[in-house]
Design a protein around this motif. Structure first.
Motif, mmCIF file in Angstrom:
data_model
loop_
_atom_site.group_PDB
_atom_site.id
_atom_site.type_symbol
_atom_site.label_atom_id
_atom_site.label_comp_id
_atom_site.label_asym_id
_atom_site.label_seq_id
_atom_site.Cartn_x
_atom_site.Cartn_y
_atom_site.Cartn_z
ATOM 1 N N SER A 186 3.967 5.237 20.206
ATOM 2 C CA SER A 186 3.951 4.342 19.049
ATOM 3 C C SER A 186 3.098 4.960 17.952
ATOM 4 O O SER A 186 2.122 5.668 18.242
ATOM 5 C CB SER A 186 3.388 2.966 19.425
ATOM 6 O OG SER A 186 4.243 2.289 20.321
ATOM 7 N N LEU A 187 3.465 4.693 16.716
ATOM 8 C CA LEU A 187 2.695 5.165 15.570
ATOM 9 C C LEU A 187 1.953 4.002 14.931
ATOM 10 O O LEU A 187 2.485 2.892 14.816
ATOM 11 C CB LEU A 187 3.599 5.814 14.524
ATOM 12 C CG LEU A 187 4.426 7.022 14.941
ATOM 13 C CD1 LEU A 187 5.126 7.610 13.715
ATOM 14 C CD2 LEU A 187 3.593 8.078 15.641
ATOM 15 N N HIS A 188 0.728 4.285 14.488
ATOM 16 C CA HIS A 188 -0.016 3.361 13.646
ATOM 17 C C HIS A 188 0.420 3.595 12.214
ATOM 18 O O HIS A 188 0.523 4.748 11.754
ATOM 19 C CB HIS A 188 -1.523 3.611 13.794
ATOM 20 C CG HIS A 188 -2.337 2.873 12.792
ATOM 21 N ND1 HIS A 188 -2.845 3.477 11.666
ATOM 22 C CD2 HIS A 188 -2.730 1.583 12.738
ATOM 23 C CE1 HIS A 188 -3.521 2.586 10.963
ATOM 24 N NE2 HIS A 188 -3.467 1.435 11.592
ATOM 25 N N VAL A 189 0.705 2.516 11.486
ATOM 26 C CA VAL A 189 1.229 2.658 10.134
ATOM 27 C C VAL A 189 0.653 1.578 9.241
ATOM 28 O O VAL A 189 0.479 0.429 9.651
ATOM 29 C CB VAL A 189 2.780 2.611 10.138
ATOM 30 C CG1 VAL A 189 3.287 1.319 10.754
ATOM 31 C CG2 VAL A 189 3.355 2.800 8.747
ATOM 32 N N ALA A 190 0.350 1.955 7.997
ATOM 33 C CA ALA A 190 -0.052 1.021 6.951
ATOM 34 C C ALA A 190 1.118 0.869 5.989
ATOM 35 O O ALA A 190 1.694 1.871 5.546
ATOM 36 C CB ALA A 190 -1.281 1.532 6.212
ATOM 37 N N VAL A 191 1.471 -0.383 5.676
ATOM 38 C CA VAL A 191 2.634 -0.659 4.831
ATOM 39 C C VAL A 191 2.225 -1.600 3.715
ATOM 40 O O VAL A 191 1.528 -2.602 3.944
ATOM 41 C CB VAL A 191 3.775 -1.301 5.650
ATOM 42 C CG1 VAL A 191 4.998 -1.536 4.758
ATOM 43 C CG2 VAL A 191 4.147 -0.426 6.837
ATOM 44 N N GLY A 192 2.663 -1.315 2.489
ATOM 45 C CA GLY A 192 2.354 -2.184 1.365
ATOM 46 C C GLY A 192 3.397 -2.067 0.276
ATOM 47 O O GLY A 192 4.222 -1.157 0.268
ATOM 48 N N GLY A 193 3.365 -3.010 -0.653
ATOM 49 C CA GLY A 193 4.255 -2.981 -1.799
ATOM 50 C C GLY A 193 5.632 -3.519 -1.489
ATOM 51 O O GLY A 193 5.902 -4.042 -0.410
ATOM 52 N N SER A 194 6.535 -3.374 -2.460
ATOM 53 C CA SER A 194 7.928 -3.789 -2.297
ATOM 54 C C SER A 194 8.782 -2.939 -3.220
ATOM 55 O O SER A 194 8.315 -2.420 -4.234
ATOM 56 C CB SER A 194 8.097 -5.270 -2.622
ATOM 57 O OG SER A 194 7.752 -5.530 -3.970
ATOM 58 N N GLY A 195 10.049 -2.819 -2.848
ATOM 59 C CA GLY A 195 10.959 -1.984 -3.611
ATOM 60 C C GLY A 195 11.498 -0.866 -2.750
ATOM 61 O O GLY A 195 11.401 -0.892 -1.516
ATOM 62 N N SER A 196 12.088 0.150 -3.382
ATOM 63 C CA SER A 196 12.678 1.259 -2.637
ATOM 64 C C SER A 196 11.592 1.959 -1.814
ATOM 65 O O SER A 196 10.462 2.127 -2.264
ATOM 66 C CB SER A 196 13.348 2.248 -3.591
ATOM 67 O OG SER A 196 12.404 2.799 -4.481
ATOM 68 N N PRO A 197 11.922 2.376 -0.579
ATOM 69 C CA PRO A 197 10.888 2.877 0.329
ATOM 70 C C PRO A 197 10.529 4.339 0.107
ATOM 71 O O PRO A 197 11.388 5.178 -0.177
ATOM 72 C CB PRO A 197 11.527 2.689 1.710
ATOM 73 C CG PRO A 197 13.001 2.806 1.452
ATOM 74 C CD PRO A 197 13.223 2.204 0.095
ATOM 75 N N ILE A 198 9.242 4.637 0.260
ATOM 76 C CA ILE A 198 8.753 6.003 0.295
ATOM 77 C C ILE A 198 7.757 6.114 1.435
ATOM 78 O O ILE A 198 6.874 5.271 1.593
ATOM 79 C CB ILE A 198 8.139 6.449 -1.049
ATOM 80 C CG1 ILE A 198 7.670 7.908 -0.956
ATOM 81 C CG2 ILE A 198 7.028 5.524 -1.516
ATOM 82 C CD1 ILE A 198 7.337 8.522 -2.318
ATOM 83 N N VAL A 199 7.930 7.141 2.251
ATOM 84 C CA VAL A 199 7.055 7.407 3.389
ATOM 85 C C VAL A 199 6.127 8.559 3.015
ATOM 86 O O VAL A 199 6.583 9.599 2.520
ATOM 87 C CB VAL A 199 7.868 7.758 4.649
ATOM 88 C CG1 VAL A 199 6.939 8.041 5.828
ATOM 89 C CG2 VAL A 199 8.848 6.634 4.986
ATOM 90 N N LEU A 200 4.835 8.386 3.252
ATOM 91 C CA LEU A 200 3.814 9.378 2.917
ATOM 92 C C LEU A 200 3.159 9.880 4.198
ATOM 93 O O LEU A 200 2.600 9.096 4.964
ATOM 94 C CB LEU A 200 2.757 8.767 1.997
ATOM 95 C CG LEU A 200 3.267 8.088 0.715
ATOM 96 C CD1 LEU A 200 2.095 7.488 -0.073
ATOM 97 C CD2 LEU A 200 4.044 9.065 -0.157
#
Length: 292
Positions: A20-34
């Motif tokens: 499993s990966l730990h992930v921080a997610v925020g915002g809304s709209g088209s997705p971008i992964v950093l």
């Protein structure tokens, strides 16, 4: 208190069997992964992610083997191959509801992002890579005493055992060396963030070494197979990097253009940790990429 990305929620997302990966997610709209680099975690994107979240869903994972993500034991060269880590990222995005997304990576994360774009072109719509060369080309340009800056690449390429013991014996000094030497503006990595990076790296020595070991073996094989087959990046690509070529004698833009016909290549005077040293510039480069 461990620093966080302002306004982001944290999740654990299964991506591959027991991993499993730990992930921080925020915002809304088209997705971008950093995707973060070495010796960092998802926190390196804290400024850029908060900026982009005004118009996008921003997804910042800790890579397999790093930060708070799972760190499976190295069962073979594929455990930490960039192909495996790229598949993690695609599975993560899908688990969050995104079949297609933009992808940006720095350093190690850029190598994962590049592999994801080559292996999963239907999923990756735009690609950005910060301060890195493709693995195959990186090894080709490293030569002579000027390549001493990359001593860690050779150390962690060794068979299991010695590099892990050497690094674990003085983890803070080892990982701190890169934070000190590669930052043009040390103030860009404040004390609490630096401490978080060092703690995370000290707890992940075997998996970090395995990641680098893969880049001296199976990752080169995968890149060479793509080059032989003529596989190239099908999406718009942005590359931002320091002018290493001045020291090592190569043309970075030409190297990248061989992989990416639709390329914007920019050299910057900022240090290696450019997403922390110049976050407004990096955010603007990413926004410009997404309009192409």
């Amino acid at each position: 208190m461990t620093p966080t990305i302002r306004g982001f929620e944290h999740h654990r997302v299964p991506v591959d069997g027991d991993v499993s990966l730990h992930v921080a997610v925020g915002g809304s709209g088209s997705p971008i992964v950093l995707l973060h680099g070495f010796p960092q975690t998802h926190l390196m994107w804290r400024h850029v992610a908060a900026d982009l979240a005004a118009g996008h869903t921003v997804i910042c994972p800790d890579l397999r083997g790093y930060g708070a993500s799972d760190k499976p034991a190295e069962a073979g060269p594929g455990t930490y191959s960039k192909r495996t880590m790229a598949a993690d990222v695609v599975a993560l995005a899908r688990a969050l509801g995104h079949e297609r997304f933009a992808l940006a990576g720095h350093d190690r994360g850029a190598l994962v992002a590049l592999r994801a774009a080559l292996d999963h072109p239907a999923a990756v719509g735009h690609l950005a890579c910060l301060d890195v060369l493709p693995t195959l080309d990186m090894w080709d340009v490293m030569h002579g005493v000027d390549a001493a800056v990359g001593f860690h690449l050779y150390l962690m390429a060794q068979p299991p055992g010695l590099p892990e013991r050497m690094i674990a014996a003085s983890a803070d000094a080892f990982f701190g060396h890169f934070l000190d030497r590669w930052a043009a503006d040390p103030a860009a990595i404040p004390a609490d963030v630096r401490s978080a990076y060092l703690r995370a790296c000290a707890a992940a020595v075997p998996s970090i070494v395995a990641d680098y070991r893969a880049s001296a073996g199976i990752d080169v094989e995968h890149d060479r197979a793509d080059r032989t087959a003529g596989n190239r990046l099908r999406m718009p690509v942005t590359v931002v990097q320091q002018d290493w070529g001045a020291a090592l004698g190569f043309d970075a833009a030409s190297i990248w253009r061989a992989w990416a016909p639709d390329l914007r290549h920019t050299l910057t005077g900022h240090g290696h940790f450019m997403a922390e040293e110049a976050p407004a510039m990096i955010a603007e480069e990413l926004r410009a990429l997404l309009t192409r």
